[in-house]
Design a protein around this motif. Structure first.
Motif, PDB file in Angstrom:
ATOM      1  N   ASN A  63      -5.673  -1.977   4.279  1.00 51.14           N
ATOM      2  CA  ASN A  63      -6.768  -2.583   3.519  1.00 51.14           C
ATOM      3  C   ASN A  63      -7.277  -3.856   4.193  1.00 51.14           C
ATOM      4  N   TYR A  66      -9.223  -2.897   7.254  1.00 55.04           N
ATOM      5  CA  TYR A  66     -10.482  -2.285   6.820  1.00 55.04           C
ATOM      6  C   TYR A  66     -11.492  -3.351   6.428  1.00 55.04           C
ATOM      7  N   TYR A  78      -2.738   3.357   7.436  1.00 55.20           N
ATOM      8  CA  TYR A  78      -2.653   4.286   6.311  1.00 55.20           C
ATOM      9  C   TYR A  78      -1.767   5.493   6.653  1.00 55.20           C
ATOM     10  N   LYS A  93      -3.276   7.353  -3.590  1.00 51.44           N
ATOM     11  CA  LYS A  93      -3.930   6.102  -3.189  1.00 51.44           C
ATOM     12  C   LYS A  93      -4.190   6.065  -1.685  1.00 51.44           C
ATOM     13  N   HIS A  96      -7.025   8.479  -0.837  1.00 49.11           N
ATOM     14  CA  HIS A  96      -8.305   7.940  -1.310  1.00 49.11           C
ATOM     15  C   HIS A  96      -8.865   6.937  -0.295  1.00 49.11           C
ATOM     16  N   ASN A  97      -8.030   6.013   0.144  1.00 52.70           N
ATOM     17  CA  ASN A  97      -8.498   4.994   1.083  1.00 52.70           C
ATOM     18  C   ASN A  97      -8.774   5.575   2.469  1.00 52.70           C
ATOM     19  N   ASN A 100     -12.193   6.772   2.328  1.00 48.65           N
ATOM     20  CA  ASN A 100     -13.151   5.678   2.491  1.00 48.65           C
ATOM     21  C   ASN A 100     -13.365   5.349   3.966  1.00 48.65           C
ATOM     22  N   GLN A 241      -8.252  -5.463  -5.022  1.00 48.49           N
ATOM     23  CA  GLN A 241      -8.997  -4.835  -3.947  1.00 48.49           C
ATOM     24  C   GLN A 241     -10.060  -3.898  -4.514  1.00 48.49           C
ATOM     25  N   GLU A 243     -10.742  -1.159  -2.914  1.00 50.83           N
ATOM     26  CA  GLU A 243     -10.179   0.161  -2.685  1.00 50.83           C
ATOM     27  C   GLU A 243      -9.030   0.372  -3.674  1.00 50.83           C
ATOM     28  N   LYS A 244      -8.347   1.500  -3.516  1.00 48.71           N
ATOM     29  CA  LYS A 244      -7.188   1.739  -4.381  1.00 48.71           C
ATOM     30  C   LYS A 244      -6.115   0.706  -4.094  1.00 48.71           C
TER      31      LYS A 244
END
Length: 246
Positions: A63, A66, A78, A93, A96-97, A100, A241, A243-244
């Protein structure tokens, strides 16, 4: 009796080790919440190096990277987090990211797959479902190039090249002897264009030189602070965040 005492000491040592707290992670979370992403990245890396089997540090590391617009590099963090996941909630999670990241790269094929895997682990998540539908629409509107067309283009280029070489072959043979002396002379006088100029060296993992220097400075500063405040740090809340979150 001695063996029993030794056994108890070993068991106690294992118990203490298993309960060891990650005192770097809370600081990284605070830095992330304050949008100090370079410092947060440095501490997440330190945390992950000390506890390589835990998932939170590499996930939040992804994160933080990113947020610095380094989507390609975030994928590796990730991926590391994904190898350490132990539950469907965690996998959801991470996927999901990852979706993204692929969306940011306009890699809609992999984005669809990532969101699909996220939904497989948590079908009720509406945010992932929305992103999945969006990724499918973007893939439909922007289909990847077909291999057959590329093959045809390559074939046409090769055919054109062959024809051109055939037409020029006779002329080249005719002028070959006359040009030989001039070419040898030119080779002696010719100097490579880049000779004498230093070539830029790529930084590790494809990270820019400036970002690498900033990260190293942050690591050194945080290592020193950790040594001074290691007994005073307390576990705090996780970063908020877009994001997740973990």
């Amino acid at each position: 009796m001695k063996n029993f005492i030794l056994y108890m000491i070993l068991m106690l040592s294992f118990a203490v080790s298993a309960q060891e707290k990650d005192k770097t992670l809370p600081k990284a979370n605070d830095e992330y919440a304050e949008k100090n992403f370079v410092e947060a990245e440095a501490n997440y890396r330190i945390s992950h190096s000390k506890f390589p089997k835990r998932i939170v540090a590499p996930f939040n590391l992804g994160n933080a990277i990113y947020k610095q617009n380094q989507a390609a590099e975030a994928k590796f963090a990730y991926a590391t987090a994904l190898t350490n996941t132990k539950s469907r909630v965690q996998r959801h999670k991470v996927f999901h990211n990852l979706g993204n990241v692929f969306m940011k790269e306009k890699n809609y094929t992999n984005a669809v797959e990532a969101y699909k895997n996220g939904l497989r682990n948590k079908p009720s998540d509406e945010e992932t479902r929305y992103n999945y539908a969006l990724a499918k629409k973007m893939l439909k509107d922007n289909p990847p190039p077909k291999d057959d067309k590329n093959k045809d283009k390559d074939k046409d280029k090769k055919d054109d090249k062959k024809d051109g070489e055939k037409d020029k072959k006779d002329d080249k043979e005719k002028d070959k002897k006359d040009d030989k002396g001039d070419k040898d002379k030119d080779k002696k006088d010719e100097k490579p264009k880049d000779e004498g100029k230093p070539k830029p060296k790529p930084s590790p993992s494809g990270i820019s030189k400036q970002r690498t220097e900033n990260l190293l400075d942050a690591v050194n500063n945080e290592e020193k602070k950790i040594q001074d405040k290691v007994n005073a740090q307390k576990v705090k809340g996780k970063p908020v965040q877009t994001e997740k979150d973990w």
